[in-house]
Write an enzyme that holds these catalytic residues in place. Sequence first.
Site, mmCIF file in Angstrom:
data_model
loop_
_atom_site.group_PDB
_atom_site.id
_atom_site.type_symbol
_atom_site.label_atom_id
_atom_site.label_comp_id
_atom_site.label_asym_id
_atom_site.label_seq_id
_atom_site.Cartn_x
_atom_site.Cartn_y
_atom_site.Cartn_z
ATOM 1 N N THR A 176 10.088 -24.095 -6.070
ATOM 2 C CA THR A 176 11.028 -23.564 -6.794
ATOM 3 C C THR A 176 11.140 -24.353 -7.979
ATOM 4 O O THR A 176 11.256 -24.032 -8.607
ATOM 5 C CB THR A 176 12.681 -24.125 -6.046
ATOM 6 O OG1 THR A 176 12.472 -23.520 -4.638
ATOM 7 C CG2 THR A 176 13.471 -23.912 -5.976
ATOM 8 N N VAL A 177 11.030 -25.767 -7.950
ATOM 9 C CA VAL A 177 11.449 -26.745 -9.116
ATOM 10 C C VAL A 177 10.522 -26.091 -9.840
ATOM 11 O O VAL A 177 10.182 -26.264 -11.458
ATOM 12 C CB VAL A 177 10.876 -28.254 -9.004
ATOM 13 C CG1 VAL A 177 12.097 -28.892 -9.894
ATOM 14 C CG2 VAL A 177 12.443 -28.477 -8.100
ATOM 15 N N ALA A 237 10.989 -31.068 -30.170
ATOM 16 C CA ALA A 237 9.536 -31.728 -29.934
ATOM 17 C C ALA A 237 9.083 -32.117 -31.111
ATOM 18 O O ALA A 237 8.379 -32.926 -30.841
ATOM 19 C CB ALA A 237 9.154 -31.524 -28.599
ATOM 20 N N ARG A 289 -1.604 -25.397 -3.437
ATOM 21 C CA ARG A 289 -2.231 -25.144 -1.579
ATOM 22 C C ARG A 289 -2.523 -23.848 -1.791
ATOM 23 O O ARG A 289 -3.875 -23.333 -1.378
ATOM 24 C CB ARG A 289 -1.708 -25.775 -0.900
ATOM 25 C CG ARG A 289 -2.488 -27.018 -0.569
ATOM 26 C CD ARG A 289 -1.615 -27.574 0.872
ATOM 27 N NE ARG A 289 -0.218 -28.100 0.988
ATOM 28 C CZ ARG A 289 0.028 -28.616 1.921
ATOM 29 N NH1 ARG A 289 -0.405 -28.779 3.054
ATOM 30 N NH2 ARG A 289 1.939 -27.960 2.041
ATOM 31 N N ILE A 321 21.846 -33.219 -14.546
ATOM 32 C CA ILE A 321 22.394 -34.186 -15.251
ATOM 33 C C ILE A 321 21.716 -34.988 -15.988
ATOM 34 O O ILE A 321 21.388 -35.931 -14.863
ATOM 35 C CB ILE A 321 23.846 -34.238 -14.135
ATOM 36 C CG1 ILE A 321 24.543 -33.479 -13.882
ATOM 37 C CG2 ILE A 321 24.932 -35.903 -15.199
ATOM 38 C CD1 ILE A 321 25.455 -34.118 -12.046
ATOM 39 N N GLU A 349 18.501 -26.518 4.025
ATOM 40 C CA GLU A 349 17.035 -25.963 5.280
ATOM 41 C C GLU A 349 16.847 -25.416 6.336
ATOM 42 O O GLU A 349 18.617 -25.939 6.730
ATOM 43 C CB GLU A 349 16.087 -26.527 4.515
ATOM 44 C CG GLU A 349 15.479 -26.773 3.349
ATOM 45 C CD GLU A 349 14.964 -27.565 3.034
ATOM 46 O OE1 GLU A 349 13.879 -27.830 3.857
ATOM 47 O OE2 GLU A 349 15.342 -29.004 1.625
ATOM 48 N N ASP A 381 18.888 -37.436 1.959
ATOM 49 C CA ASP A 381 18.395 -37.600 0.882
ATOM 50 C C ASP A 381 19.197 -38.433 -0.716
ATOM 51 O O ASP A 381 19.379 -38.686 -1.218
ATOM 52 C CB ASP A 381 18.864 -35.981 0.144
ATOM 53 C CG ASP A 381 18.809 -35.353 -0.905
ATOM 54 O OD1 ASP A 381 17.117 -35.457 -2.108
ATOM 55 O OD2 ASP A 381 19.032 -35.567 -1.749
ATOM 56 N N LYS A 411 18.290 -40.918 -3.884
ATOM 57 C CA LYS A 411 19.109 -40.922 -5.095
ATOM 58 C C LYS A 411 19.882 -42.274 -5.603
ATOM 59 O O LYS A 411 19.919 -42.574 -6.262
ATOM 60 C CB LYS A 411 19.932 -39.243 -5.317
ATOM 61 C CG LYS A 411 18.981 -38.405 -5.290
ATOM 62 C CD LYS A 411 20.226 -36.838 -5.305
ATOM 63 C CE LYS A 411 18.667 -35.965 -4.801
ATOM 64 N NZ LYS A 411 20.295 -35.383 -3.764
#
Lengths: 439, 439
Positions: free
Chosen positions: A16-17, A36, A48, A139, A193, A204, A208
């Site tokens: 996903t990311v 930049a 994989r 964010i 999930e 989770d 964080k």
Amino acid sequence: MTAMEAVKIGLLGIGTVGSGTFRVLERNREEIARRAGRRIEIAWVAARDVAKARAVVGDAIPVVTDAVAAVADPAIDIVVEVIGGTGVAKDAILAAIAHGKHIVTANKALLALHGGEIFAAASARGAMIAFEGAVSGCIPTIKVLREGLAANRIEWIAGIVNGTSNFILSEMRAKGLPFADALSEAQVLGYAEADPTFDVEGIDAAHKLTLLSAIGFGIPVQFDKAYVEGITALTDRDMTYAEKLGYRIKLLGIARRTARGIELRVHPTLIPASRLIASVDGAMNAILVKADAAGVTLYYGAGAGSEPTASAVLADVIDVTRLMRAEPQERVPYLAFQPDALSDVGILPMAEVETSYYLRVRVRDDVGVLADLARTLADAGISIDAMLQQGPGDDRGETDIVILTHPTRERSFDAAMERIVALPAVRPGYSRIRREDLG
Amino acid sequence: MTAMEAVKIGLLGIGTVGSGTFRVLERNREEIARRAGRRIEIAWVAARDVAKARAVVGDAIPVVTDAVAAVADPAIDIVVEVIGGTGVAKDAILAAIAHGKHIVTANKALLALHGGEIFAAASARGAMIAFEGAVSGCIPTIKVLREGLAANRIEWIAGIVNGTSNFILSEMRAKGLPFADALSEAQVLGYAEADPTFDVEGIDAAHKLTLLSAIGFGIPVQFDKAYVEGITALTDRDMTYAEKLGYRIKLLGIARRTARGIELRVHPTLIPASRLIASVDGAMNAILVKADAAGVTLYYGAGAGSEPTASAVLADVIDVTRLMRAEPQERVPYLAFQPDALSDVGILPMAEVETSYYLRVRVRDDVGVLADLARTLADAGISIDAMLQQGPGDDRGETDIVILTHPTRERSFDAAMERIVALPAVRPGYSRIRREDLG
């Protein structure tokens, strides 16, 4: 625009990311180079499943399968790790550091659990580790805390940092759903999930929060000291009562500096409905920070998702690109504070934390029950802020009593609860939810 | 903690922001050094009124009176300008740059009006200019836009960036006050100055918006092209109607990228009451940013005040301290984009801007008046989204008709209004307020 050579990235993971990172970098190539001052290019992708990776990146970029071996590639400057977890991701990051690469990662679990080891290895090799994507998606919370509020003494941080559980709580409130139904809905819509444990049990969020507490207070990363309670025991009935009393229930991560130690806790929390953060619904994230000079500030946005997280990952890549050849003292320290200036203030055990409580008990609707409850709390030194009794009892002669307490230590509250559940009129099972003013 | 020499600051101005800067630096000396890795010290303060300056800084720090001469001091590294305005402040900053000093300033008017000249001078000398304090007080908006969202194509920015006018609008709404009474209250409470023109006419907001637009889109600073309309003509009656239709009225600064050019406009705006930014009340600021990868993010906090602004000024000082000896390419460009990569996309004249409208007209309560209004709008190609008519007419036979239109060009709307005011049943005077969805 610039004669400088392109910066080369090795991208570990194309889920996903990773695919968001690939896509945003492709799409905004020009816009990014305009900022930049250099082109940023993906040298190869490690995955994989080669076929799956090819479906995302096409034929233009090599796909390798051994992430740990690949990071030795002398052609790359930066390793972007978006595999997740603490297995291959950890090995690959440590290998990359050993080869002198700079690291960008969105891996909160890895840093919350092994941050000490990884930051030490990076420091020894003069490598940067950037991890904006690890907390609250797009964010720029880490940048804000590390740099934007750098002149402040941070007093507390309170955040909705898990979009899945916030989505579930929003659905429970909006539709009057029980937890299980709201979870199913979240799973169907892809917000949760198949195994939702990490999200709904607060783990989770605690990963964080652990990172935020280190950056906010200049303390080591100490996930094992965090108090973690999820949302699985919340009932729609409690949400309704909270609403009547002028509150909303959110899963908050709270890190607070007190004279007795640092509070580090994740749990469902009643917050006044009038606070801006109370209106943060759905899968969104928001972080409130109280700082001595700035006062209260709030940062809101998508806390997860492919492109929002990619936004944070690529912002880090741009930062690293700029400072790749800089002296170490020209870079912001990993955890905001100079490594030799960390504080050894301890984490306060939950029993020692002082907060207010929402308490719902089911009682036999007899004369004197309320007086007994109030007396038991008073004997424990706990004063009552507000009370709600639901009319006459049901056909079994039972009714709910809801009490909001003033602040007290959790130890005192727990002791009072032991006596309350032993009262003859009190039925088994009660709800206890912590309450914060966030003013 | 560190053997490095302290960084020395010359502080120009010791008013609200200057005294906050002095105070926060004193109080958080240790916390700041723990982050920056170096001590930061004020070498001297420049102030016209020495006695007043002494009252703030005591005897420990020299007070000088000639800011322009003082910046030549070889002992200082950074000049912090918090005098404000475009007179001495400009001369002192240009002199400081000529002497090779780095600049931190909170002066939005100066940068909005003379940014081009000042950035060019700084660039030629390799000096940094940091100006986080110039926009939205303590909220690190500039850092967020320049760095945190650097991988995005920014689509639009919409912000409550003037606390005074937001306080006035909040009071008008909460207490049903007319503008003049809410302004008086703001003046008594110190939220508005004796001459409130800059705040209530939208000029201050436009200064800030101009800077945000440059950073967001990579365009030059062009204050003279901004459309600016204040809040002085707003009535409590319009606030009430807006409320009934599900909206709040806020003074927004809006910068938007369109295929035809950049919109750059400050004006009262109806926004859906359900948006988070609609609940930003009092003297607070909030900036909404829509970016292609991150989506919508919001940043909220105190937009002005002594210590909140000092928080931003000192964050800049810490950034500059870190990068003082770095190579230019290791620093973030002043306006986010490399100076040779600015875009020459033009600013769209207000007549060409496309938006929706709230329109209130006072009419004779006759049969067919509404039909005439609707017909006139339809003839101009403007379709109606919602309508509100206030029951039967008053004792003069007059009533209000409120119309929300769908998006149209301002030029078309203005043309339709010329015909509407000429209708026989329409009374003189009407309200026209732009409306944005911010979704």
